[in-house]
Design an enzyme around this catalytic site. Structure first.
Site, PDB file in Angstrom:
ATOM      1  CE  LYS A  80      69.358  22.417  -5.364  1.00 56.63           C
ATOM      2  NZ  LYS A  80      69.876  23.799  -5.359  1.00 56.63           N
ATOM      3  CB  SER A 103      64.338  19.128 -10.631  1.00 53.15           C
ATOM      4  OG  SER A 103      63.270  19.428  -9.741  1.00 53.15           O
TER       5      SER A 103
END
Length: 346
Positions: free
Chosen positions: A64, A318
């Site tokens: 992110k 992720s």
């Protein structure tokens, strides 16, 4: 590279030029994360070459940071002066908070009341003001939008934004730099910013790369939208993949996904937990639930073997922002069901 007809359909939302510009813009800030081969998955599970792209080793512990950094670095000086605000379950929050700190910008992060404590503390540690509102992301988002109207702060959306998608798409360029002849890429999906950006990067290079999105059976708004060919809500309950706990996908991300993603796989909560345990046990990788979704899909046997056997496969890890209490719970549960385990990765 945007001459491929399939990519041109979504170029007005995000394109390879946006992603290449993002790569140059965020290069001074981000870490180019490693990609390692899992010998167990390669030899014993899929009979192909499986690589794990480790975005859990990115600054703030999640991919992110890329999208948030690209968005904030694209703001005008006036917008920066008024401050920024975001709604996030945690990983986007940390990406926004760290970027704001590096640039000397005031940041406010609105989180669901159920956000993991580790993510709350980490966000505050980067200097952002944390406000807890709502039981899930959608309620949190509405509260954040009201605060933005009242204060004039600029919203940094976690996924439904051109610059955010472009920032996440830089992962696709790194995958291609490492293994240009990749055949199958497996990605976790929440609101869709990650898969939209990476799919754009990959399909611009080679439209035949098979892109698989993975979501929890409990929360899979994007998969449901993909199936129905229109935006559709879906949330039957909570998920251990809290970073992907998004009931309905973004308008822009869905438009990209419906053209560029090939299929979706749904995994159970037990399958996600099993993947988290196996990644810890043999690959020595600490991941949150969302980060384990692609590995869970591989271990579940739900992916057609024609996309795996003899292929070059990348599964994205992720993020790694997970509470230690959650880790201990996963280990304890894993030990109880060890006799029925399908195998471990390493």
């Amino acid at each position: 590279m945007t001459t491929n007809p399939i990519v041109l359909q979504t170029a007005h939302i995000v394109n390879i030029g946006d992603i290449e510009a993002a790569k140059a813009r965020i290069k001074p800030f981000i870490r180019e994360t490693p990609m390692i081969q899992s010998m167990y998955l390669s030899q014993n599970v899929v009979k192909g070459n499986v690589y794990l792209k480790l975005e859990n080793m990115q600054y703030t512990g999640s991919f992110k940071f890329r999208g948030a950094n690209n968005k904030i670095n694209s703001l005008t000086e006036e917008q920066k002066a008024k401050g920024i605000i975001a709604a996030s379950a945690g990983n986007h929050a940390q990406g926004v908070a760290l970027t704001a700190k590096l640039m000397g910008i005031k940041a406010t992060i609105v989180m669901p009341e159920t956000a993991p404590i580790a993510k709350q503390k980490a966000t505050e540690g980067y200097g952002a003001t944390v406000v807890l509102k709502g039981d899930n992301f959608n309620e949190t988002r509405l509260a954040m939008e009201e605060m933005a109207k009242e204060t004039g702060m600029t919203i940094v959306h976690p996924y439904d934004d051109r610059e955010v998608m472009a920032g996440q798409g830089t992962i696709g360029l790194e995958i291609l730099d490492y293994i240009w002849n990749v055949n199958t890429v497996i990605l976790p999906v929440g609101g869709g910013g990650l898969i939209a950006g990476i799919a754009t990067a990959l399909k611009s290079f080679n439209p035949s790369i098979h892109i698989i999105g993975v979501q929890s059976g409990n929360v899979h708004g994007m998969a449901e939208s993909f199936k129905n060919r229109k935006l559709t809500e879906h949330r039957d309950g909570p998920t251990i993949a809290d970073g992907c706990d998004v009931k309905i996908a973004g308008d822009q991300t869905y438009e990209v996904v419906k053209h560029l993603v090939d299929e979706f796989i749904l995994v159970s909560e037990d399958e996600i937990e099993h993947a988290m345990k196996d990644l810890m046990q043999r690959a020595k990788i600490i991941t949150e639930g969302a980060g384990a979704l692609p590995t869970a899909a591989l271990l579940s046997g739900k992916i057609d073997s024609k996309y795996l056997e003899g292929k070059n496969i990348v599964a994205l890890v992720s993020g790694g922002n997970v509470d230690l209490t959650r880790v201990s719970g996963v280990i304890e549960h894993g030990l109880k069901i060890a006799d029925t385990s399908k195998g471990v990765v390493g």
